[in-house]
Motif scaffolding. Sequence first.
Motif, short mmCIF file in Angstrom:
data_model
loop_
_atom_site.label_atom_id
_atom_site.label_comp_id
_atom_site.label_asym_id
_atom_site.label_seq_id
_atom_site.Cartn_x
_atom_site.Cartn_y
_atom_site.Cartn_z
N MET A 31 11.02 -9.10 -16.76
CA MET A 31 9.68 -8.74 -16.36
C MET A 31 9.69 -7.25 -15.98
N PRO A 32 8.71 -6.47 -16.44
CA PRO A 32 8.65 -5.05 -16.11
C PRO A 32 8.42 -4.84 -14.61
N ALA A 33 8.94 -3.73 -14.11
CA ALA A 33 8.74 -3.38 -12.70
C ALA A 33 7.34 -2.82 -12.49
N ALA A 34 6.82 -3.02 -11.30
CA ALA A 34 5.51 -2.49 -10.93
C ALA A 34 5.54 -2.14 -9.46
N GLY A 35 4.69 -1.21 -9.08
CA GLY A 35 4.57 -0.83 -7.67
C GLY A 35 3.12 -0.92 -7.25
N CYS A 36 2.92 -1.16 -5.98
CA CYS A 36 1.57 -1.32 -5.45
C CYS A 36 1.41 -0.47 -4.20
N GLY A 37 0.29 0.21 -4.09
CA GLY A 37 -0.05 0.96 -2.89
C GLY A 37 -1.39 0.49 -2.37
N ILE A 38 -1.48 0.31 -1.06
CA ILE A 38 -2.73 -0.14 -0.46
C ILE A 38 -3.09 0.80 0.68
N ASP A 39 -4.29 1.36 0.62
CA ASP A 39 -4.82 2.16 1.71
C ASP A 39 -5.69 1.21 2.53
N TRP A 40 -5.13 0.74 3.63
CA TRP A 40 -5.74 -0.29 4.46
C TRP A 40 -6.73 0.36 5.41
N ALA A 41 -7.97 -0.12 5.43
CA ALA A 41 -9.00 0.41 6.32
C ALA A 41 -9.78 -0.74 6.93
N GLU A 42 -10.65 -0.42 7.85
CA GLU A 42 -11.39 -1.46 8.56
C GLU A 42 -12.41 -2.17 7.67
N GLY A 43 -13.13 -1.42 6.85
CA GLY A 43 -14.20 -2.02 6.06
C GLY A 43 -13.83 -2.39 4.65
N HIS A 44 -12.81 -1.73 4.08
CA HIS A 44 -12.39 -1.99 2.70
C HIS A 44 -10.96 -1.49 2.53
N HIS A 45 -10.38 -1.78 1.39
CA HIS A 45 -9.03 -1.34 1.08
C HIS A 45 -9.02 -0.78 -0.34
N ASP A 46 -8.35 0.36 -0.53
CA ASP A 46 -8.17 0.92 -1.86
C ASP A 46 -6.79 0.49 -2.35
N VAL A 47 -6.73 -0.02 -3.57
CA VAL A 47 -5.50 -0.58 -4.12
C VAL A 47 -5.19 0.09 -5.45
N ALA A 48 -3.91 0.42 -5.65
CA ALA A 48 -3.45 0.93 -6.94
C ALA A 48 -2.14 0.24 -7.29
N ILE A 49 -2.03 -0.18 -8.54
CA ILE A 49 -0.81 -0.79 -9.05
C ILE A 49 -0.39 0.01 -10.28
N VAL A 50 0.88 0.42 -10.30
CA VAL A 50 1.40 1.21 -11.42
C VAL A 50 2.61 0.50 -12.03
N ASP A 51 2.83 0.75 -13.33
CA ASP A 51 3.99 0.16 -13.98
C ASP A 51 5.22 1.05 -13.80
N GLU A 52 6.32 0.68 -14.44
CA GLU A 52 7.58 1.40 -14.26
C GLU A 52 7.53 2.84 -14.76
#
Length: 56
Positions: free
Chosen positions: A1-22
């Motif tokens: 399975m290919p590697a992936a990474g995830c980043g989450i900018d956690w905030a009170e009202g919403h969250h910004d999410v990004a997922i990138v491949d290897e």
Amino acid sequence: MPAAGCGIDWAEGHHDVAIVDENGAVIFSGRIGNDAAGLATSASSSALGRDGSPHC
């Protein structure tokens, strides 16, 4: 399975999410709500590839 990474900018009202491949290509990028529906969106998005096909 290919590697992936995830980043989450956690905030009170919403969250910004990004997922990138290897290679650093963005698989998913979006803003999700701070509620059960937002979490479900994040979980389902992280399981899908750029073409909508499942990773697992």
